[in-house]
Design an enzyme around this catalytic site. Structure first.
Site, PDB file in Angstrom:
ATOM      1  CG  ASP A  50      -1.972  -0.983   1.292  1.00 25.77           C
ATOM      2  OD1 ASP A  50      -2.450  -1.097  -0.080  1.00 25.77           O
ATOM      3  OD2 ASP A  50      -2.429  -1.456   2.109  1.00 25.77           O
ATOM      4  CD  GLU A 124      -3.166   8.752   6.952  1.00 19.98           C
ATOM      5  OE1 GLU A 124      -2.067   8.882   6.394  1.00 19.98           O
ATOM      6  OE2 GLU A 124      -3.583   7.570   7.011  1.00 19.98           O
ATOM      7  CG  ASP A 152       0.176  11.601  21.341  1.00 19.15           C
ATOM      8  OD1 ASP A 152       0.657  12.262  22.052  1.00 19.15           O
ATOM      9  OD2 ASP A 152       0.639  10.403  21.379  1.00 19.15           O
ATOM     10  CE1 TYR A 165      -1.532   6.757  13.759  1.00 17.93           C
ATOM     11  CE2 TYR A 165      -0.644   8.404  12.242  1.00 17.93           C
ATOM     12  CZ  TYR A 165      -0.563   7.876  13.512  1.00 17.93           C
ATOM     13  OH  TYR A 165       0.014   8.431  14.422  1.00 17.93           O
ATOM     14  CG  ASN A 166      -9.858   6.873  10.772  1.00 14.81           C
ATOM     15  OD1 ASN A 166     -10.174   7.700  11.485  1.00 14.81           O
ATOM     16  ND2 ASN A 166     -10.758   5.879  10.657  1.00 14.81           N
ATOM     17  CB  SER A 168      -4.034   2.393  14.205  1.00 15.16           C
ATOM     18  OG  SER A 168      -3.741   1.701  13.233  1.00 15.16           O
ATOM     19  CB  ALA A 187      -2.945   9.998  22.637  1.00 16.02           C
TER      20      ALA A 187
HETATM   21  P1  NAP Z   1       3.698   1.426   6.731  1.00 16.75           P
HETATM   22  O1  NAP Z   1       4.292   1.866   8.142  1.00 16.75           O
HETATM   23  O2  NAP Z   1       4.066   0.208   6.009  1.00 16.75           O
HETATM   24  O3  NAP Z   1       1.981   1.347   6.809  1.00 16.75           O
HETATM   25  C1  NAP Z   1       1.257   0.888   7.777  1.00 16.75           C
HETATM   26  C2  NAP Z   1       0.262  -0.254   7.187  1.00 16.75           C
HETATM   27  O4  NAP Z   1      -0.863   0.475   6.807  1.00 16.75           O
HETATM   28  C3  NAP Z   1       0.950  -1.149   6.140  1.00 16.75           C
HETATM   29  O5  NAP Z   1       0.403  -2.494   6.601  1.00 16.75           O
HETATM   30  C4  NAP Z   1      -0.049  -0.610   4.942  1.00 16.75           C
HETATM   31  O6  NAP Z   1      -0.154  -1.728   3.931  1.00 16.75           O
HETATM   32  C5  NAP Z   1      -1.205  -0.350   5.588  1.00 16.75           C
HETATM   33  N1  NAP Z   1      -2.054   0.726   4.852  1.00 16.75           N
HETATM   34  C6  NAP Z   1      -2.016   1.720   4.035  1.00 16.75           C
HETATM   35  N2  NAP Z   1      -2.915   2.260   3.510  1.00 16.75           N
HETATM   36  C7  NAP Z   1      -4.018   1.542   3.990  1.00 16.75           C
HETATM   37  C8  NAP Z   1      -5.461   1.623   3.896  1.00 16.75           C
HETATM   38  N3  NAP Z   1      -5.939   2.624   3.239  1.00 16.75           N
HETATM   39  N4  NAP Z   1      -6.278   0.664   4.478  1.00 16.75           N
HETATM   40  C9  NAP Z   1      -5.713  -0.058   5.208  1.00 16.75           C
HETATM   41  N5  NAP Z   1      -4.281  -0.468   5.392  1.00 16.75           N
HETATM   42  C10 NAP Z   1      -3.502   0.500   4.968  1.00 16.75           C
HETATM   43  O7  NAP Z   1       3.934   2.719   5.701  1.00 16.75           O
HETATM   44  P2  NAP Z   1       3.462   2.974   4.351  1.00 16.75           P
HETATM   45  O8  NAP Z   1       3.336   1.493   3.626  1.00 16.75           O
HETATM   46  O9  NAP Z   1       4.118   4.146   3.691  1.00 16.75           O
HETATM   47  O10 NAP Z   1       1.836   3.215   4.379  1.00 16.75           O
HETATM   48  C11 NAP Z   1       1.525   4.686   4.675  1.00 16.75           C
HETATM   49  C12 NAP Z   1       0.262   4.534   5.757  1.00 16.75           C
HETATM   50  O11 NAP Z   1       0.651   4.089   6.955  1.00 16.75           O
HETATM   51  C13 NAP Z   1      -0.177   5.953   6.188  1.00 16.75           C
HETATM   52  O12 NAP Z   1      -1.028   6.445   5.280  1.00 16.75           O
HETATM   53  C14 NAP Z   1      -0.761   5.595   7.257  1.00 16.75           C
HETATM   54  O13 NAP Z   1      -2.301   5.503   7.091  1.00 16.75           O
HETATM   55  C15 NAP Z   1      -0.241   4.567   7.740  1.00 16.75           C
HETATM   56  N6  NAP Z   1       0.319   4.573   9.269  1.00 16.75           N
HETATM   57  C16 NAP Z   1      -0.287   3.839  10.164  1.00 16.75           C
HETATM   58  C17 NAP Z   1       0.100   4.138  11.536  1.00 16.75           C
HETATM   59  C18 NAP Z   1      -0.739   3.304  12.533  1.00 16.75           C
HETATM   60  O14 NAP Z   1      -1.669   2.751  12.127  1.00 16.75           O
HETATM   61  N7  NAP Z   1      -0.328   3.574  13.942  1.00 16.75           N
HETATM   62  C19 NAP Z   1       1.101   4.701  11.926  1.00 16.75           C
HETATM   63  C20 NAP Z   1       1.741   5.581  10.837  1.00 16.75           C
HETATM   64  C21 NAP Z   1       1.358   5.303   9.612  1.00 16.75           C
HETATM   65  P3  NAP Z   1       1.230  -2.320   3.222  1.00 16.75           P
HETATM   66  O15 NAP Z   1       1.735  -3.298   4.280  1.00 16.75           O
HETATM   67  O16 NAP Z   1       0.552  -2.999   1.896  1.00 16.75           O
HETATM   68  O17 NAP Z   1       2.216  -1.276   2.709  1.00 16.75           O
END
Ligand code: NAP
Ligand code: MN
Length: 266
Positions: A50, A124, A152, A165-166, A168, A187
Site C-alpha cells: 500500500d 489521511e 498527540d 492510521y485512522n 489504529s 491520544a
Molecule cells: P507502513 O508503516 O508500511 O504502513 C502501515 C500499514 O498500513 C501497512 O501495513 C500498509 O499496507 C497499511 N495501509 C496503508 N494504507 C492503508 C489503507 N488505506 N487501508 C488499510 N491499510 C493501509 O507505511 P506505508 O506503507 O508507507 O503506508 C503509509 C500509511 O501508513 C499512512 O497513510 C498511514 O495510514 C499508515 N500509518 C499507520 C500508523 C498506525 O496504524 N499507527 C502509523 C503511521 C502510518 P502495506 O503493508 O501493504 O504497505
C-alpha cells in the site's frame, strides 16, 4: 495505435521480478509497457504494498487514468491482485471485466507566515508536534470554533484511508460510497487543564476544517501526508477539505469493499 500501460514497482527483489514478468505478459498481449505516462496510456499499475501504491499516485501527480496495485507487500489493502493472478487479470482486462471506483482525496492548504502550500492526501493528513510533545490545536469547522485540542495529534481521513492510521487511532471504518471527512484525535487529553473530544467527528465533504496551532514549545508543526512527513514553521492556519482531484481505482468484477475488509482485518 497500441495501448500503453505504465508499470512501476518498489525496489524489492520480488517486486522487480513481478514487474519483469508482467511486462513480458502484457507485451505478448499486445500492449506497450512504459515507465512513464504516454499519450495513449490506459492504465497505471503499481507493484508493491500500500505504501508504494500511495507513493505511485503522488509521484504521478494524481493522474486521472485508472490505477491498480499488485501486492508484494505486507497488507495490500488497495491491491486488486497478487502476483499469481497476473494471467487471470490480463484476460479480465482484455474482456473489460472490471469497473472504476472513483475516490476523492483530501486537500490541505497550509498557510504560514510567508507562504501557502497545498498538499493532497489519499489516506489521511496528520498534524503533530515536531518533537514527541503535545500539540495544541484550535479547531474550527465552517468558521465555528469547536474545540482547543491537546494531545498527540489530529488526523483527518478519507473514507478509503479510514482502514489505515485512522482505524489504529480508534476511528471508524467507512464505506467508500459515503462522502465524508473523519477527524480522529490521537491520544487526546481530557483533564481539568485540557478538554477535547475523545471520539472521531464525522463531517460532510462540503465542510471546511480549519486548524490553527497554538505554539507552546516551538514554532514548528509536522504535517504527515499518507506517511510522508513535512515540517513547517510558523503555520497560521491549515484548512482541510475534499479535493477536486479524483483517483480512478480499477476493480475487477466481484470486488466488494466489506469482503475485502473482513479478509484483511479479521
Ligand atoms: P507502513 O508503516 O508500511 O504502513 C502501515 C500499514 O498500513 C501497512 O501495513 C500498509 O499496507 C497499511 N495501509 C496503508 N494504507 C492503508 C489503507 N488505506 N487501508 C488499510 N491499510 C493501509 O507505511 P506505508 O506503507 O508507507 O503506508 C503509509 C500509511 O501508513 C499512512 O497513510 C498511514 O495510514 C499508515 N500509518 C499507520 C500508523 C498506525 O496504524 N499507527 C502509523 C503511521 C502510518 P502495506 O503493508 O501493504 O504497505
Ligand atoms: Mn508499507
Amino acid at each position: 495505435m497500441e495501448k500503453s500501460i505504465t508499470v512501476t514497482s518498489n525496489r524489492l527483489k520480488q517486486s522487480i521480478i513481478v514487474k519483469d514478468l508482467l511486462t513480458r505478459k502484457l507485451s505478448e498481449a499486445g500492449y506497450n509497457v512504459s515507465d512513464k505516462i504516454e499519450n495513449n496510456t490506459k492504465l497505471l499499475i503499481s507493484i508493491g504494498g500500500d505504501g508504494s501504491f500511495l507513493q505511485t499516485i503522488h509521484r504521478f501527480s494524481f493522474v486521472d487514468i485508472p490505477v491498480m496495485a499488485i501486492n508484494t507487500g505486507h497488507l495490500g489493502f488497495f491491491a486488486e491482485l497478487s502476483p499469481s493472478q497476473i494471467d487471470d487479470f490480463i484476460k479480465a482486462y482484455i474482456n473489460e471485466e472490471y469497473f472504476i471506483q472513483k475516490i476523492s482525496p483530501l486537500e490541505a492548504s497550509i498557510r504560514t507566515k510567508d507562504q501557502c502550500v497545498n498538499i493532497t492526501a489519499i489516506n489521511e493528513i496528520v498534524i503533530k508536534n515536531v518533537k514527541s510533545r503535545t500539540v495544541h490545536l484550535d479547531l474550527q469547522v465552517d468558521g465555528i470554533k469547536i474545540e482547543s485540542f491537546s494531545g498527540d495529534g489530529m488526523l483527518i481521513s478519507t473514507p478509503i484511508g479510514s482502514t489505515a492510521y485512522n482505524y489504529s487511532a480508534g476511528g471508524s471504518i467507512v464505506d467508500p460510497n459515503l462522502n465524508l471527512l473523519q477527524l480522529t484525535p490521537i491520544a487526546p487529553m481530557n483533564t481539568n487543564a485540557y478538554r477535547s473530544f475523545t471520539s472521531s467527528i464525522i463531517l460532510p465533504t462540503t465542510s471546511v476544517i480549519a486548524i490553527s496551532p497554538e505554539y507552546h514549545f516551538e514554532n514548528s508543526i509536522l504535517i504527515v501526508v499518507d506517511g510522508t512527513q513535512y515540517k513547517f514553521t510558523h503555520i497560521e492556519e491549515i484548512r482541510v477539505f475534499k479535493s477536486d482531484k479524483r483517483i480512478n481505482l480499477l476493480r475487477l468484477n466481484g470486488y466488494e469493499f466489506w469482503t475485502r475488509v473482513a479478509e484483511k482485518f479479521l
